[in-house]
Write a protein that holds these residues in place. Structure first.
Motif, PDB file in Angstrom:
ATOM      1  N   GLY A  59      -8.575   1.913   3.540  1.00 27.17           N
ATOM      2  CA  GLY A  59      -8.970   1.748   2.150  1.00 27.17           C
ATOM      3  C   GLY A  59      -9.954   2.819   1.720  1.00 27.17           C
ATOM      4  N   ASP A  60     -10.979   2.413   0.970  1.00 22.41           N
ATOM      5  CA  ASP A  60     -11.985   3.359   0.485  1.00 22.41           C
ATOM      6  C   ASP A  60     -12.799   3.957   1.631  1.00 22.41           C
ATOM      7  N   LYS A  61     -12.785   3.301   2.774  1.00 21.33           N
ATOM      8  CA  LYS A  61     -13.555   3.777   3.924  1.00 21.33           C
ATOM      9  C   LYS A  61     -13.071   5.141   4.393  1.00 21.33           C
TER      10      LYS A  61
ATOM     11  N   ASP B 289      -7.738  -1.927 -10.410  1.00 17.25           N
ATOM     12  CA  ASP B 289      -8.931  -2.355  -9.690  1.00 17.25           C
ATOM     13  C   ASP B 289      -8.900  -3.843  -9.383  1.00 17.25           C
TER      14      ASP B 289
ATOM     15  N   SER C 200       0.828  -1.208   0.000  1.00 15.63           N
ATOM     16  CA  SER C 200       0.000   0.000   0.000  1.00 15.63           C
ATOM     17  C   SER C 200       0.854   1.246   0.000  1.00 15.63           C
TER      18      SER C 200
ATOM     19  N   GLU D  58      -6.626  -4.451  -6.488  1.00  6.07           N
ATOM     20  CA  GLU D  58      -7.220  -4.047  -5.229  1.00  6.07           C
ATOM     21  C   GLU D  58      -8.260  -5.056  -4.773  1.00  6.07           C
TER      22      GLU D  58
ATOM     23  N   ALA E  73     -12.611   7.825   2.885  1.00 10.98           N
ATOM     24  CA  ALA E  73     -13.381   8.926   2.304  1.00 10.98           C
ATOM     25  C   ALA E  73     -14.716   9.141   3.007  1.00 10.98           C
ATOM     26  N   GLU E  74     -15.135   8.188   3.839  1.00  4.90           N
ATOM     27  CA  GLU E  74     -16.417   8.305   4.527  1.00  4.90           C
ATOM     28  C   GLU E  74     -16.303   9.028   5.866  1.00  4.90           C
TER      29      GLU E  74
END
Length: 415
Positions: free
Chosen positions: A125-127, A25, A18, A28, A129-130
């Motif tokens: 990860g993508d979390k 994609d 990372s 990932e 951004a939340e």
């Protein structure tokens, strides 16, 4: 044991990949599936986590742990500890293998935890951004995130709407409104006597463009003082002027300030949500701290969260618990209801902000800055507070005292 060692090794490999940059994609997805499978395998093998938690957060974490256990088959043992004991015990016990897999903690512990080698990065990860941006920044060091944030706290301007019907745009506006109100104090800012209170005064300082340290693009701090020079001297002169005018005094302790505001003796106080219980009889509004300088007044933000031990034998399982169970809207709302601080998860914060008081603190916090968590911050506080207090009380010449403070701090940093 063999499974745990392999999982810990896999986590280190994942973190290294990372840190080296992004993947496509498919890569990932494959990595995510590998981590998920590894965590599930650990649970199937009787994986277990030990989590340190304080009394305030206990019920909320316990509810998330029950869901985690039901869905993964893993076991979670909650160990109740006084919050004030957690940092020292974590640093002492993790190297011996006796510490927890996960602990609750504050973001400004991070520098000390990294220095002692007891904390591991958390793969959001993508979390990521939340969450509120400032919450993730607070747990970031060396371009890696080291904690799962759950609550944000900061000071703001607390206004008695019966004494001041609108938010002051500037410091001068606030003083004028305070005097028009005819109260004993036009404006309340606490101080710890000759020790000062640089935490509470910090938004005034930032409005002069004199932050304590240089801040990196990711929100973390570099150990380079930024509060010297002309901007720092301008702030020091302002402190002297306000002390001479009687608008600021080092004799207004926390207890004096809170009692005076609760008794309607001032329309304004700079403070945090921890004060609100004592103002329950007042009609309040939460506003940005009025800036005496030309830049926004940015207070410090403190962020609460959860850390993963660098010595955890179930690091992937711990990461799964944090990212997929303690970062849900339900869990973050439960933590908010327990602690009374705006949630770090944006969806939970949006819901909580239906309360205008919560929303007011959240709005100010969104434009605030994380309190530095680098170890060098420990060399700043003592010099900083007594210097401000000396200037306000008229015992020290502003520019001379401020520049001596900078020199003393730099000497402490170099030693």
């Amino acid at each position: 044991m063999r499974r745990s060692i392999l999982l810990a090794s896999a986590l280190v490999t994942t973190l290294a990949l990372s840190a080296c940059g992004g993947t496509d994609d498919a890569g990932e997805a494959a990595e995510g599936n590998t981590e998920e499978s590894a965590a599930e395998d650990t649970a199937a093998d009787g994986g277990a986590l030990t989590v340190w938690v304080d009394e305030t957060r206990q019920a909320a974490v316990e509810a998330a742990a029950e869901d985690f256990e039901a869905e993964t088959g893993a076991e979670v043992e909650l160990v109740l500890k006084p919050f004030e004991d957690i940092r020292a015990d974590f640093i002492a016990q993790v190297p011996t293998g006796e510490g927890p897999d996960v602990t609750v903690g504050a973001h400004d512990w991070l520098g000390e935890l990294i220095t002692n080698g007891v904390v591991a990065p958390v793969e959001l990860g993508d979390k990521a951004a939340e969450f509120e941006e400032v919450a993730v920044q607070a747990f970031t060091a060396d371009e890696q995130v080291y904690g799962l944030p759950y609550a944000i706290e900061n000071i703001a301007l607390i206004r008695n709407t019966e004494l001041a019907d609108s938010a002051p745009a500037t410091w001068d506006d606030a003083i004028a409104a305070g005097k028009d109100a005819g109260t004993k104090f036009p404006f309340l800012v606490q101080s710890d006597g000759e020790n000062g209170d640089p935490y509470t005064y910090y938004p005034f300082q930032t409005s002069f463009g004199a932050p304590v340290f240089e801040q990196n693009a990711d929100g973390s701090y570099a150990p380079e003082l930024a509060m010297g020079g002309e901007n720092g001297e301008a702030y020091a002169q302002w402190l002297a002027d306000q002390g001479e005018a009687g608008n600021l005094t080092i004799d207004t302790t926390y207890d004096i300030a809170v009692e005076a505001f609760a008794n309607g003796e001032s329309p304004f106080i700079v403070g945090g949500p921890w004060m609100l219980e004592q103002f329950s009889d007042l009609d309040l509004a939460i506003d940005p701290v009025p800036a005496p300088g030309d830049e926004p007044a940015q207070p410090f933000v403190g962020v609460q969260g959860f850390y993963v031990s660098a010595k955890s034998e179930n690091a992937l399982l711990a990461n799964d618990f944090l990212v997929n169970y303690l970062s849900t809207e339900e869990a973050q709302t439960a933590l908010f209801e327990a602690g009374g601080r705006p949630p770090a998860l944006t969806a939970a914060a949006d819901a909580a902000s239906s309360d205008p008081i919560v929303g007011g603190f959240r709005e100010v916090g969104a434009d605030a800055v994380p309190m530095p968590s680098i170890p060098e911050m420990g060399s700043v506080w003592a010099f900083w507070g007594v210097t401000e207090a000396g200037i306000i009380s008229g015992k020290a010449e502003p520019a001379e005292a401020w520049n001596k403070m900078i020199s003393d701090i730099e000497g402490a940093l170099d030693s």
